[in-house]
Design an enzyme around this catalytic site. Structure first.
Site, short mmCIF file in Angstrom:
data_model
loop_
_atom_site.label_atom_id
_atom_site.label_comp_id
_atom_site.label_asym_id
_atom_site.label_seq_id
_atom_site.Cartn_x
_atom_site.Cartn_y
_atom_site.Cartn_z
N SER A 178 27.91 91.04 29.21
CA SER A 178 27.81 92.19 30.10
C SER A 178 28.86 93.26 29.86
O SER A 178 28.63 94.42 30.18
CB SER A 178 27.83 91.74 31.56
OG SER A 178 28.93 90.90 31.80
N HIS A 206 21.01 90.96 31.20
CA HIS A 206 20.93 92.25 30.52
C HIS A 206 19.88 92.30 29.42
O HIS A 206 19.74 93.32 28.74
CB HIS A 206 22.30 92.62 29.94
CG HIS A 206 23.36 92.66 31.00
ND1 HIS A 206 23.55 93.76 31.80
CD2 HIS A 206 24.24 91.71 31.41
CE1 HIS A 206 24.53 93.49 32.66
NE2 HIS A 206 24.96 92.26 32.44
N LYS A 237 18.43 94.58 37.70
CA LYS A 237 18.88 95.41 36.57
C LYS A 237 17.66 96.11 35.98
O LYS A 237 17.12 97.00 36.61
CB LYS A 237 19.71 94.57 35.62
CG LYS A 237 21.06 94.25 36.29
CD LYS A 237 21.95 93.28 35.59
CE LYS A 237 23.22 93.11 36.43
NZ LYS A 237 23.95 91.89 36.14
C1 LIG Z 1 24.76 91.11 37.11
C2 LIG Z 1 24.93 89.76 36.52
C3 LIG Z 1 24.79 88.62 37.30
C4 LIG Z 1 24.64 88.67 38.79
O1 LIG Z 1 23.39 89.11 39.14
P1 LIG Z 1 23.17 89.75 40.61
O2 LIG Z 1 21.73 89.71 40.82
O3 LIG Z 1 23.75 91.13 40.52
O4 LIG Z 1 23.94 88.89 41.57
C5 LIG Z 1 24.82 87.38 36.67
N1 LIG Z 1 25.02 87.29 35.34
C6 LIG Z 1 25.21 88.38 34.57
C7 LIG Z 1 25.43 88.20 33.10
C8 LIG Z 1 25.18 89.65 35.14
O5 LIG Z 1 25.39 90.71 34.38
#
Ligand SMILES: *Cc1c(COP(=O)(O)O)cnc(C)c1O
Length: 383
Positions: A178, A206, A237
């Site tokens: 990330s 992602h 996302k």
């Molecule tokens: C954003 C993210 C999460 C958390 O997801 P949410 O739905 O925002 O709680 C978990 N793992 C990764 C790699 C992320 O980028």
């Protein structure tokens, strides 16, 4: 004063350039947002396909609200598991081509639930050093042995696996990292898991919607089909809504339904979100132009940036980090960009290692080529 210790800690954060500030966004999530009455071109969101404010998703959410109401009213195991949640789980499993899927309220909750339900005291978790915080927290909470290997270092992972006497072994990795934007060596990880009889948990927060044929994610990207894989992805996302899911072998999913505490002991998410996500899945699959646009502008950014002083990390994904160095230097660059109407977040420790504070430029199908040229020329002018 009972708060004096807290105040001292906060002052310390401030002094180190580590104190975070929230900004109040007055508009829907998009390439352009308004803060404090001022418009900015933003490169901060994980809305990679530009779906977060899509009118068709808004309409689906309204339709879902009219049909199912707002609150789910109960947990999934009591009376909160609605027809929309159920249909979405089936659609997600089909979409990623795995036997069964289970919805969670967020990615954080999914990781906590998956890891703690599958491993415990006699087991071991093997994790990439740059994994998301939620995977690390999950491993600590599980009470399994927690072994971290240097980022992307399959050789180091192999040594740890070979030396392990644990009952169950679980390898966990972000699929797309990330804060760096690089893709994990998933085929290598899987081969190691096969050799050492371990499970592989992939967090595709992602990659889902972005990588692979039709946006089916990292497994489609590498053409991987394996019963050892436990696939997790988030829905806030690229999918533009909220929540997360895990897809895997039926026995894994059934175990999570029985034992994942962050699944069992929490209210189901509003069914209107699941209804909107059914629409989102269809848009992800049908609108290839969004991924094409994203790839085009990633290319434009790399081509237009002409910087010697800072380093763009080697990434082919929508996450394009520009490493600046110290916290204060990264903050200063972000502030100067903001002065020109450009928002890019400065990411600092502990989110990234000391001395690698960076601008995390994230691109989206909502951006135009012109938007990306604007950012590149502002950065070129700042160094
Ligand atoms: C954003 C993210 C999460 C958390 O997801 P949410 O739905 O925002 O709680 C978990 N793992 C990764 C790699 C992320 O980028």
């Amino acid at each position: 004063m009972p708060f004096s210790a807290l105040c001292a800690q906060l002052a310390e954060l401030e002094a180190q350039g580590l104190r975070r500030q929230r900004r109040v966004v007055e508009t829907p999530q998009s390439a352009r947002v308004r803060l404090d009455g001022r418009e900015f071109l933003a490169f901060c969101s994980n809305d990679y396909l530009g779906l977060a404010a899509d009118p068709r998703l808004v309409q689906a959410a309204q339709e879902g609200g009219a049909r199912y109401g707002v609150g789910a009213g109960a947990s999934h195991l009591v009376l909160g598991h609605g027809a929309a949640h159920h249909a979405l789980e089936q659609a997600l499993a089909r979409f990623v081509d795995l036997p069964r899927a289970l919805l969670f309220s967020s990615g954080y909750m999914a990781n906590i639930g998956i890891v703690t339900a599958l491993v415990g005291r006699d087991d071991a978790v093997f994790a990439d050093k740059l994994n998301h915080a939620s995977l690390n927290d999950a491993a600590l909470l599980s009470r399994a042995q927690f072994r971290r290997y240097p980022h992307g270092d399959s050789g180091a992972l192999e040594k740890l696996l070979a030396a392990s006497r644990a009952r169950r072994k679980l390898v966990v990795s972000d699929a797309v990292f990330s804060m760096d934007g690089d893709i994990a060596p998933v085929p290598e990880l899987l081969a190691l898991c096969e050799r050492h009889d371990a499970w592989l948990l992939l967090d595709d927060a992602h990659g889902f919607g972005v990588l692979g044929n039709g946006g089916r994610g990292v497994l489609a990207h590498f053409g991987i089909v394996s019963p050892r894989v436990i696939y997790m992805a988030t829905l806030g996302k690229a999918a533009g809504v909220s929540g997360a899911f895990v897809a895997a072998h039926d026995a894994v999913i059934e175990t999570l339904i029985q034992r994942a505490r962050s699944y069992v002991y929490t209210t189901a998410t509003p069914p209107l979100l699941a209804h909107a996500l059914l629409k989102s899945l269809q848009l992800i699959a049908d609108e290839q132009w969004r991924r094409d646009r994203l790839h085009k502008i990633i290319h434009v950014l790399k081509q237009e940036l002409k910087i010697n002083q800072w380093k763009l990390m080697p990434s082919d994904t929508a996450i394009q980090p520009l490493v600046i160095g110290t916290n204060n230097a990264a903050l200063a660059v972000a502030q100067r960009l903001a002065g020109r109407g450009l928002l890019v977040p400065a990411i600092r420790p502990p989110t990234v290692p000391q001395g690698t504070a960076r601008l995390r430029i994230s691109l989206s199908a909502a951006h135009s080529e012109e938007d990306v040229r604007l950012l590149a020329s502002a950065l070129n002018g700042l160094q």
